[in-house]
Enzyme design. Structure first.
Site, PDB file in Angstrom:
ATOM      1  CD  GLU A  33       3.599   0.340  -2.674  1.00  0.00           C
ATOM      2  OE1 GLU A  33       3.741  -0.752  -2.085  1.00  0.00           O
ATOM      3  OE2 GLU A  33       2.577   1.040  -2.561  1.00  0.00           O
ATOM      4  CE1 TYR A 115       1.462  -4.513  -2.945  1.00  0.00           C
ATOM      5  CE2 TYR A 115       3.751  -3.981  -2.439  1.00  0.00           C
ATOM      6  CZ  TYR A 115       2.402  -3.708  -2.317  1.00  0.00           C
ATOM      7  OH  TYR A 115       1.990  -2.619  -1.597  1.00  0.00           O
ATOM      8  CG  ASP A 133      -0.264  -6.412   0.125  1.00  0.00           C
ATOM      9  OD1 ASP A 133      -1.461  -6.821   0.084  1.00  0.00           O
ATOM     10  OD2 ASP A 133       0.062  -5.368   0.718  1.00  0.00           O
TER      11      ASP A 133
END
Length: 290
Positions: A33, A115, A133
Site C-alpha cells: 500500500e 485509506y 481512494d
C-alpha cells in the site's frame, strides 16, 4: 443483485494476479500500500518484490540503515514515504513486532492515514471498514452521480458514508479489493469502455453523459515560481561539494549541489552578490579559467 455482489462477481473474473493479494500478512499488505501510493502497479511491483526479498520481515526493515532503505526506494519518488515506512517499522518492532490489528490502532503508525489503515485492517484482519481512494471516489461519483467535490470536507464525508453503506460486511477484504480494482482497470479516469461495464444501465454519469466531469475536484494549488541557481564547487583534488536538504519539505533528506534561491533569473553581478550572503560560501576562494 446488489451493488456489492455485482462488483465482487466482476472482480472474481477480472482481478489481476498480484502477490499482496495472496497473503494476509499485514507487513506485506502495508508494504504494498505504501509503495502504490502515487505509483502505478506495473512500476511499483518490482520495488515490492525487491523490498520483500531484501527485508522479508518488519524486524529486518526496522534494523536497516535509513540510507539503505532510501537507496532501495530510489526511482519511486516522494521519498517521505520511504522515511515513514522505516519509522513505522521501528514503531511496530517497539510494539513487540506485532502489527496493530484495528483501523483505529493502525492510524498510530507513522505515515499511515485513513485509506492505508482501512486497507490493512480489511485485507489482513477482515475488519468491516471501507477503503476510499481515488479509484473509489471515481467509481462512486460516476455510478451514483455525485458532484460534491472530493477534496472538500462535505464531499469526503458524503463519499465515506456511501462507502460504509455499500460495504459487504461479510467479506470486506474482497469488496474493498474489488472496488479499487474496478476503478483501476475498468472505470478509468479517461475514456473508460462503458460498453462492457456491468453497471452501465444504472450509471448516472453514463446515462447523463457526464463521464468526463466526474469526480469533481476543486483546484486549490497556488503556484509559486522560484529559481534555483546551482553551484558546482570543485576542489583542487577534483572533489565536489554536496549538501543535504532538510528532513521536511520537497526532496527531504536528499543530497544536492548548493544553490542560491531567487524569485527570478539573476544577472551575473546579482548572483555574485547573493552568493556572498550565503553562510556556507564563507571560506571559499573563487578561481576562474581565463
Amino acid at each position: 443483485m446488489s451493488f456489492n455482489q455485482q462488483l465482487i462477481k466482476w472482480y472474481e473474473i477480472h482481478k489481476r494476479d498480484l502477490p499482496w493479494r495472496s497473503t494476509q500478512n499485514p507487513y506485506y499488505i502495508w508494504l504494498s500500500e505504501v509503495i502504490l501510493q502515487q505509483t502505478r502497479v506495473n512500476q511499483g511491483l518490482p520495488y515490492y518484490n525487491r523490498f520483500v526479498k531484501t527485508y522479508p520481515t518488519v524486524h529486518e526493515l526496522a534494523l536497516a540503515p535509513q540510507e539503505d532503505v532510501l537507496k532501495l526506494w530510489q526511482g519511486l519518488g516522494y521519498y517521505s514515504r520511504a522515511r515513514n515506512l522505516h519509522a513505522a517499522a521501528q514503531q511496530v518492532v517497539d510494539m513487540g513486532g506485532v502489527f496493530p490489528q484495528t483501523y483505529k490502532d493502525l492510524l498510530q503508525l507513522k505515515g499511515v492515514g485513513d485509506y492505508t489503515a482501512a486497507a490493512i485492517a480489511s485485507f489482513a484482519f477482515q475488519e468491516a471498514v471501507p477503503v476510499v481512494d481515488g479509484n473509489v471516489y471515481r467509481v462512486l461519483s460516476r455510478i451514483y452521480g455525485i458532484s460534491t467535490p472530493i477534496n472538500e470536507s462535505a464531499g469526503i464525508k458524503e463519499f465515506k458514508n456511501l462507502a460504509i453503506k455499500l460495504l459487504d460486511h461479510n467479506q470486506p477484504d474482497v469488496y474493498n479489493q474489488a472496488i479499487m480494482e474496478f476503478g483501476a482497470i475498468q472505470c478509468v479516469p479517461r475514456n473508460p469502455d462503458c460498453t462492457v461495464c456491468p453497471f452501465q444501465n444504472h450509471c448516472v454519469a453514463f446515462n447523463d453523459q457526464r463521464i468526463e466531469e466526474l469526480p469533481v475536484k476543486i483546484k486549490k494549488v497556488k503556484i509559486k515560481n522560484l529559481h534555483h541557481h546551482y553551484i558546482v564547487i570543485q576542489t583542487p583534488k577534483a572533489k565536489t561539494l554536496l549538501q543535504q536538504r532538510p528532513q521536511s519539505g520537497i526532496w527531504a533528506g536528499l543530497f544536492e549541489f548548493p544553490f542560491v534561491e531567487s524569485d527570478g533569473a539573476l544577472l551575473s553581478v546579482e548572483f555574485r552578490e547573493k552568493l556572498k550572503q550565503q553562510d556556507w560560501w564563507s571560506g571559499f576562494r573563487e578561481s576562474e579559467n581565463q
